[in-house]
Motif scaffolding. Structure first.
Motif, PDB file in Angstrom:
ATOM      1  N   THR A 136       3.689  46.046  -1.917  1.00 57.77           N
ATOM      2  CA  THR A 136       2.712  46.517  -0.933  1.00 57.77           C
ATOM      3  C   THR A 136       3.229  46.392   0.497  1.00 57.77           C
ATOM      4  OG1 THR A 136       1.647  44.335  -1.100  1.00 57.77           O
ATOM      5  CG2 THR A 136       0.684  46.129  -2.384  1.00 57.77           C
ATOM      6  N   SER A 137       3.947  45.307   0.788  1.00 59.16           N
ATOM      7  CA  SER A 137       4.510  45.127   2.130  1.00 59.16           C
ATOM      8  C   SER A 137       5.529  46.222   2.433  1.00 59.16           C
ATOM      9  CB  SER A 137       5.163  43.748   2.242  1.00 59.16           C
ATOM     10  OG  SER A 137       5.801  43.592   3.496  1.00 59.16           O
ATOM     11  N   LEU A 139       4.805  33.177   4.217  1.00 53.29           N
ATOM     12  CA  LEU A 139       4.462  34.441   3.572  1.00 53.29           C
ATOM     13  C   LEU A 139       3.031  34.853   3.905  1.00 53.29           C
ATOM     14  CD1 LEU A 139       6.053  33.954   0.023  1.00 53.29           C
ATOM     15  CD2 LEU A 139       6.776  35.590   1.759  1.00 53.29           C
ATOM     16  N   ILE A 140       2.120  33.890   3.874  1.00 55.88           N
ATOM     17  CA  ILE A 140       0.710  34.180   4.159  1.00 55.88           C
ATOM     18  C   ILE A 140       0.529  34.699   5.579  1.00 55.88           C
ATOM     19  CG2 ILE A 140      -1.560  33.115   4.510  1.00 55.88           C
ATOM     20  CD1 ILE A 140      -0.913  31.263   2.144  1.00 55.88           C
ATOM     21  N   PHE A 141       1.085  33.983   6.542  1.00 56.89           N
ATOM     22  CA  PHE A 141       0.853  34.351   7.937  1.00 56.89           C
ATOM     23  C   PHE A 141       1.598  35.622   8.347  1.00 56.89           C
ATOM     24  CE2 PHE A 141      -0.705  29.968   8.293  1.00 56.89           C
ATOM     25  CZ  PHE A 141      -1.846  30.193   9.056  1.00 56.89           C
ATOM     26  N   THR A 142       2.812  35.820   7.830  1.00 53.60           N
ATOM     27  CA  THR A 142       3.527  37.054   8.182  1.00 53.60           C
ATOM     28  C   THR A 142       2.810  38.278   7.618  1.00 53.60           C
ATOM     29  OG1 THR A 142       5.014  36.655   6.294  1.00 53.60           O
ATOM     30  CG2 THR A 142       5.811  36.047   8.493  1.00 53.60           C
ATOM     31  N   ASN A 143       2.318  38.180   6.377  1.00 49.72           N
ATOM     32  CA  ASN A 143       1.575  39.300   5.796  1.00 49.72           C
ATOM     33  C   ASN A 143       0.288  39.580   6.576  1.00 49.72           C
ATOM     34  OD1 ASN A 143       3.079  40.342   3.606  1.00 49.72           O
ATOM     35  ND2 ASN A 143       2.524  38.605   2.316  1.00 49.72           N
ATOM     36  N   LEU A 144      -0.427  38.516   6.927  1.00 54.51           N
ATOM     37  CA  LEU A 144      -1.680  38.674   7.669  1.00 54.51           C
ATOM     38  C   LEU A 144      -1.433  39.301   9.039  1.00 54.51           C
ATOM     39  CD1 LEU A 144      -4.718  38.234   8.037  1.00 54.51           C
ATOM     40  CD2 LEU A 144      -4.194  35.896   8.827  1.00 54.51           C
ATOM     41  N   ALA A 172      -1.002  42.639   0.243  1.00 54.15           N
ATOM     42  CA  ALA A 172       0.143  41.716   0.263  1.00 54.15           C
ATOM     43  C   ALA A 172      -0.293  40.321   0.685  1.00 54.15           C
ATOM     44  CB  ALA A 172       1.224  42.249   1.203  1.00 54.15           C
ATOM     45  N   PHE A 173      -1.165  40.256   1.681  1.00 51.14           N
ATOM     46  CA  PHE A 173      -1.682  38.974   2.162  1.00 51.14           C
ATOM     47  C   PHE A 173      -2.452  38.239   1.070  1.00 51.14           C
ATOM     48  CE2 PHE A 173      -5.703  37.133   3.863  1.00 51.14           C
ATOM     49  CZ  PHE A 173      -5.180  35.949   4.379  1.00 51.14           C
ATOM     50  N   PHE A 174      -3.377  38.918   0.420  1.00 52.46           N
ATOM     51  CA  PHE A 174      -4.196  38.272  -0.612  1.00 52.46           C
ATOM     52  C   PHE A 174      -3.366  37.891  -1.843  1.00 52.46           C
ATOM     53  CE2 PHE A 174      -7.722  40.503   1.633  1.00 52.46           C
ATOM     54  CZ  PHE A 174      -8.484  39.374   1.905  1.00 52.46           C
ATOM     55  N   SER A 175      -2.301  38.640  -2.109  1.00 51.59           N
ATOM     56  CA  SER A 175      -1.505  38.370  -3.311  1.00 51.59           C
ATOM     57  C   SER A 175      -0.741  37.047  -3.233  1.00 51.59           C
ATOM     58  CB  SER A 175      -0.523  39.514  -3.563  1.00 51.59           C
ATOM     59  OG  SER A 175       0.466  39.565  -2.557  1.00 51.59           O
TER      60      SER A 175
END
Length: 425
Positions: A28-29, A85-90, A185-188
């Motif tokens: 997704t990213s 990973l969480i913060f970069t996606n968000l 991507a964030f939620f995954s």
């Protein structure tokens, strides 16, 4: 490819639920990134009708690659990878939304692109570094194979989808779709297990070590012409492909006499199909029924044929033109891989194993810097002489390479020479 993917599905890799979460984030990213890239190229060219403006877009994306990329993997080792990973996606999803209010202010678009690229420099190494945490060493090859396959497919789907989204939904609605994809991507990654592998790193020593690696790699390449020449050649081919990709809207409008919003369907998607076909076919033929030299020579001729045909197609009646453009584009993508794969394979075979990291890991830093002049020059050619002149220049380069590099091409099938001693770290 289908058979290979089916084999992967039958193995244990895709039974790992945490890996599936990471894989979802990767897909997704990358989809969001590829769609955004092409949407922005179309938008900026439509607003400015300027090749310089497109080149500035490349600069905005590349500056973080040059400034942050070399140290990103070190920074990843200093923080919690799941958190990163969480913060970069968000933040990437939020950054995509920032494109909406600046959609009509293309100079501000460059700033947002810079921020997006900056975040990506941390996301990519964090993603790659997380994979070994989920598997035993014996399973890593399989996991990396799946990762590589989904990367190629996601890139293809992303660029192909961008044209359709822009054509049928418009720019701003397509951005909202991209933001939604980025949120997936964030939620995954929210429920991924947390591995605290942080370690203290000396930033100053890391910088010095990186510079030493670059210098050692440069000295080795300079002292071994059998590595230097193919590396220059493959870098030149890579720069040409970047120039072509960035100027697809100008080529579509000025050379092919088609709407720029149709470029993804008529040019980009067929080119990507050609590259995939090359990836599937050429590795099986090399070393068995086909020499590297022969493949590169024939592929250079195919590049000329495809570019000449694209130039000529612009003068043909519309319905015939729409049928012939994808065919020439597929040939161009196939020919590109017919050049890239043999030369890349030669370098991997010829270079000492202890130098591969420095050659293929650090050389991108120099190549990115070296791309600045050709990309600026290509923009100048289009601004002053038109896109047809740029295509003509690429034809001349392909013909020059085909008929003047006999000695270099002959060496592609010979790796038995002695290389000069590699520099020590």
């Amino acid at each position: 490819m289908i058979k290979y993917f089916s084999t992967m599905l039958a193995k244990s890799t895709l039974k790992n639920k945490d890996f599936l979460k990471l894989l979802t984030s990767q897909i997704t990213s990358l989809l969001a990134q590829c769609i955004i890239n092409y949407l922005l190229i179309l938008k900026i060219y439509a607003e400015t009708n300027s090749a310089y403006a497109i080149t500035l877009l490349w600069f905005a994306y590349s500056i973080p690659v040059i400034l942050i990329g070399p140290f990103a993997s070190t920074i990843v080792d200093m923080v919690n990878r799941k958190t990163l990973l969480i913060f970069t996606n968000l933040f990437q999803a939020i950054t995509i939304l920032l494109f909406v209010p600046v959609a009509d202010k293309y100079m501000l678009i460059y700033t947002v692109v810079f921020v997006y690229s900056l975040l990506n420099q941390f996301y990519l190494p964090a993603e790659s570094a997380y994979v070994p945490c989920l598997f035993k060493n014996s399973e890593l090859a399989e996991a990396n194979g799946v990762f590589y396959l989904t990367k190629q497919v996601s890139t293809f789907v992303g660029y192909a989808a961008a044209g359709f989204l822009n054509k049928f939904l418009g720019f701003e609605t397509s951005l909202l779709v991209c933001a939604f994809i980025a949120l997936i991507a964030f939620f995954s990654v929210l429920t991924l297990p947390s591995f605290d592998l942080r370690k203290k790193v000396d930033i100053e020593n890391t910088l010095l070590d990186f510079l030493k690696e670059v210098i050692n790699g440069y000295k080795f390449i300079k002292n071994n012409k059998n590595i230097l020449y193919p590396l220059i050649f493959i870098s030149a081919i890579d720069v040409c492909s970047t120039i072509f990709a960035l100027n697809v809207p100008a080529i579509a409008k000025q050379v092919l006499n088609t709407k720029i919003e149709d470029a993804a369907i008529l040019i980009v998607t067929p080119v990507l199909l050609g590259t995939i076909l090359g990836v599937l076919v050429f590795p099986k033929l090399l070393g068995k029924t086909l020499r590297k030299k022969t493949l590169v020579e024939n592929s250079l001729i195919l590049v000329v044929v495809s570019l000449v045909s694209l130039t000529a197609i612009g003068f043909v009646n519309s319905w015939i033109r729409l049928a012939l453009i994808p065919v020439s584009s597929i040939i161009f993508g196939l020919a590109f891989m017919g050049i890239f794969i043999p030369v890349q394979t030669y370098l991997q075979e010829a270079a000492p194993k202890n130098m591969l990291g420095r050659i293929f890991g650090n050389i991108w830093f120099i190549v990115t810097l070296a791309s600045i002049i050709p990309l600026t020059l290509s923009a100048s050619i289009i601004e002053l002489l038109g896109a047809r002149s740029l295509v003509f220049a690429m034809i001349i380069f392909a013909l020059f390479s085909r008929f003047s590099l006999h000695k270099f091409l002959e060496k592609l099938d010979n790796t038995s020479y002695t290389l000069k001693q590699s520099p020590t770290k």
